[in-house]
Motif scaffolding. Structure first.
Motif, short mmCIF file in Angstrom:
data_model
loop_
_atom_site.label_atom_id
_atom_site.label_comp_id
_atom_site.label_asym_id
_atom_site.label_seq_id
_atom_site.Cartn_x
_atom_site.Cartn_y
_atom_site.Cartn_z
N UNK A 93 -13.90 67.15 2.64
CA UNK A 93 -12.73 67.30 1.77
C UNK A 93 -11.55 66.60 2.44
N UNK A 94 -10.80 65.87 1.64
CA UNK A 94 -9.70 65.09 2.18
C UNK A 94 -8.65 65.98 2.84
N UNK A 95 -8.20 65.52 4.02
CA UNK A 95 -7.11 66.14 4.77
C UNK A 95 -7.44 67.56 5.26
N UNK A 96 -8.71 67.91 5.31
CA UNK A 96 -9.11 69.21 5.83
C UNK A 96 -9.80 69.02 7.18
N UNK A 97 -9.31 69.73 8.19
CA UNK A 97 -9.86 69.60 9.53
C UNK A 97 -11.28 70.15 9.58
N UNK A 98 -12.18 69.36 10.14
CA UNK A 98 -13.59 69.76 10.21
C UNK A 98 -14.29 68.99 11.32
N UNK A 99 -15.56 69.34 11.53
CA UNK A 99 -16.40 68.66 12.53
C UNK A 99 -17.55 68.00 11.80
N UNK A 100 -17.82 66.76 12.16
CA UNK A 100 -18.98 66.06 11.61
C UNK A 100 -19.89 65.63 12.75
N UNK A 101 -21.17 65.57 12.47
CA UNK A 101 -22.18 65.18 13.47
C UNK A 101 -23.05 64.09 12.87
N UNK A 173 -9.42 60.75 5.41
CA UNK A 173 -8.18 60.22 4.86
C UNK A 173 -8.34 59.92 3.37
N UNK A 174 -7.23 59.61 2.75
CA UNK A 174 -7.26 59.28 1.33
C UNK A 174 -7.99 57.97 1.06
N UNK A 176 -10.85 57.22 2.28
CA UNK A 176 -12.30 57.40 2.43
C UNK A 176 -12.80 57.20 3.84
N UNK A 177 -11.92 57.16 4.83
CA UNK A 177 -12.32 57.02 6.23
C UNK A 177 -12.09 58.34 6.95
N UNK A 178 -12.76 58.50 8.09
CA UNK A 178 -12.63 59.72 8.87
C UNK A 178 -11.77 59.43 10.10
N UNK A 179 -10.61 60.09 10.17
CA UNK A 179 -9.70 59.89 11.30
C UNK A 179 -10.06 60.86 12.42
N UNK A 180 -10.54 60.31 13.52
CA UNK A 180 -11.04 61.10 14.64
C UNK A 180 -9.87 61.53 15.53
N UNK A 181 -9.84 62.82 15.81
CA UNK A 181 -8.86 63.36 16.77
C UNK A 181 -9.50 63.53 18.15
N UNK A 182 -10.72 64.06 18.19
CA UNK A 182 -11.49 64.20 19.42
C UNK A 182 -12.96 63.98 19.08
N UNK A 183 -13.72 63.59 20.10
CA UNK A 183 -15.15 63.43 19.90
C UNK A 183 -15.86 63.69 21.22
N UNK A 184 -17.18 63.91 21.15
CA UNK A 184 -17.91 64.25 22.38
C UNK A 184 -19.39 63.92 22.22
N UNK A 185 -20.02 63.61 23.36
CA UNK A 185 -21.48 63.54 23.45
C UNK A 185 -22.03 64.95 23.64
N UNK A 186 -23.34 65.05 23.69
CA UNK A 186 -23.95 66.36 23.92
C UNK A 186 -23.89 66.78 25.38
N UNK A 187 -23.61 65.84 26.28
CA UNK A 187 -23.51 66.17 27.70
C UNK A 187 -24.88 66.25 28.36
N UNK A 188 -24.87 66.57 29.65
CA UNK A 188 -26.12 66.65 30.40
C UNK A 188 -26.95 67.84 29.94
N UNK A 189 -28.25 67.64 29.74
CA UNK A 189 -29.11 68.78 29.38
C UNK A 189 -29.32 69.70 30.57
#
Length: 504
Positions: A93-101, A173-174, A176-189
């Protein structure tokens, strides 16, 4: 006053004579030096291909990778952003903070494609080969099970690696792009046996060498033979022989044969023109067999295939056939293994490649440091994320064997330009030693990893006169100090026979 050889020997003490190059033979034979042994387990069964089928597409491989890594990356996202929900791309949903994977894909203008091969066949001008294919117009996408979306904002396009699975916090964004604030890998297993119950009380070493490049016109056999003689105890003082008796295993990390042994021009010739021409790879393989035979008579050797070795081109490369080494294959201490290769030695887990994964990532990103690039593959939880986009691999359907299930204690990549090492730590106490193994044909260096404390250092061998000779100081070298101070690595020096005659 000129001292003769007799005068030098007469002035030597009894303690010095035993270790001196021109000391007289002793009346009593020296005590034998036994090589240390270690417990070993091969863990590379998952990289061996049983039922081969190359008719499948690569889409199931990406789907299997995302399905297997989604639970790991979801746990990381939940820990980092507690109160934010994770959604699929079709539920944004536009302008709603969320997490995508999803899986990262980088659209690159300069990336080679099939059109280049078609233009060659049509005698059309082609783009010149490049060392790197990054461009300022590259676009990042994130793709999940439903769709893909363009990524903008706080994420560096030139550093992103295609095929990695990430989680991103942001808003749509309006446009149709996703504006990234933070991102991360899965890290060491998780790491098995992170604290050894029975730590070693004495030094034991695993030697790693890569890029021998036999069959190269400019190949110098003396440094390799010097190294073989050092490891097998044929030369060196009593101190040197005692030290190298603690080397319990040797790993050859690919490219044992030179790229010049792969004669691509003969493939375009008529068969009758090359019937009596001996392939360059035959003599190089015979020379490699001779070298391996000397080694396996004294030490366990694991031989990995590389980019220019007579093995399958796609990862995981299968073991080189034992018939190529009729002499070395007679020894039980010789083992031909896969690339990537995983094993456990005295409770220390080793995972490594012949370097194709790191070199390919550097071609399509701005990463230059081999150690940091290898460290990135650890943090993203995948050995070869660019497979199958720009790095060839087998078309797996229901699994991705390159996913890191356990964090290794030692992670090495072969055939790099220079030596480097660092220790990567995880949030759960994981510690992984990341090692860049240099090409021996260019640097004459072999890397020793101490199983006792997971320290490592390079040993450089040389047959050139006037270069520094040091054995003990090489253990104090650190990759970071080497990069900052640009210090010359220690070298083992040996004098030619004619120079010895001049000294006498």
């Amino acid at each position: 006053m000129i001292l003769t050889t007799k005068d030098v020997i007469a002035n030597l003490t009894s303690e010095t004579k035993a270790d001196h190059l021109i000391s007289p033979p002793t009346t009593t034979p020296p005590d034998p030096i036994d090589r240390l042994h270690s417990n070993y387990t091969n863990l590379s069964e998952k990289f061996k291909l049983r039922n081969k089928c190359y008719k499948r597409q690569y889409a199931p491989l990406y789907a299997a990778r995302l399905a297997a890594m989604r639970p790991m990356i979801e746990a990381v996202a939940k820990d980092k952003w507690l109160d934010v929900s994770t959604v699929l791309l079709n539920d944004l949903q536009q302008h709603k903070l969320c997490i995508i994977i999803g899986t990262v894909f980088k659209q690159m203008q300069l990336k080679p494609n099939i059109l280049r091969e078609l233009s060659e066949n049509a005698n059309l001008p082609t783009k010149p080969a490049r060392k790197r294919y990054t461009h300022q117009t590259d676009i990042l996408f994130l793709e999940d099970e439903t769709q893909r979306i363009s990524l903008v904002g706080n994420i560096e396009t030139k550093e992103a690696v295609t095929g990695t699975v990430i989680c991103a916090l942001g808003k749509e964004t309006s446009g149709g792009k996703f504006e990234v604030q933070e991102w991360s890998y899965c890290g060491l297993p998780a790491q098995l046996n992170s604290e050894l119950t029975e730590p070693l009380t004495e030094d034991r070493y695993v030697a790693i060498i890569s890029g021998i490049s036999l069959g190269d016109p400019a190949y110098d056999p003396m440094p390799l033979q010097l190294l073989v003689d050092l490891i097998t105890g044929q030369i060196g003082s009593l101190k040197d022989q005692t030290f190298y008796s603690k080397v319990v295993r040797l790993i050859v990390a690919g490219d044992s044969l030179s790229k010049n042994t792969r004669d691509t021009a003969s493939a375009k010739q008529a068969k009758y023109l090359s019937t009596k021409v001996k392939a360059a790879s035959i003599s190089a393989a015979q020379e490699l067999d001779d070298v391996l035979t000397q080694l396996v008579s004294c030490i366990f050797v694991d031989l990995m295939p590389g980019q220019f070795d007579p093995a399958s081109f796609a990862l995981p490369q299968q073991p080189l056939h034992r018939c190529i080494f009729p002499q070395a294959a007679q020894y039980t201490s010789f083992q031909s293994v896969t690339n990537p290769y995983e094993c456990e030695i005295d409770g220390i887990s080793f995972l490594g490649t012949s370097g194709q994964n790191v070199q390919n990532i550097q071609q399509y990103t701005n990463m230059k440091d081999s150690v940091k690039t290898a460290e990135t593959t650890l943090k993203c939880g995948h050995i070869a994320p660019t497979c199958p986009d720009t790095l060839a691999c087998y078309p797996y359907e229901e699994e991705d064997p390159f996913i890191l299930r356990d964090c290794p204690h030692v992670y090495f990549v072969g055939n790099q330009k220079k030596y480097g090492a660092t220790v990567t730590c995880g949030e759960q106490g994981q510690r992984a030693l990341v090692v860049a193994v240099p090409r021996f044909s260019d640097t004459h260096q072999v890397v020793l990893v101490n199983l006792k404390d997971l320290s490592c250092f390079p040993v450089s061998v040389s047959t050139l006169i006037g270069e520094s000779v040091a054995m003990d100081s090489c253990q104090d070298n650190d990759s970071e100090e080497e990069e900052e101070n640009d210090e010359v690595l220690p070298e083992i020096n040996i004098l030619p026979d004619d120079e010895m005659g001049d000294m006498e």
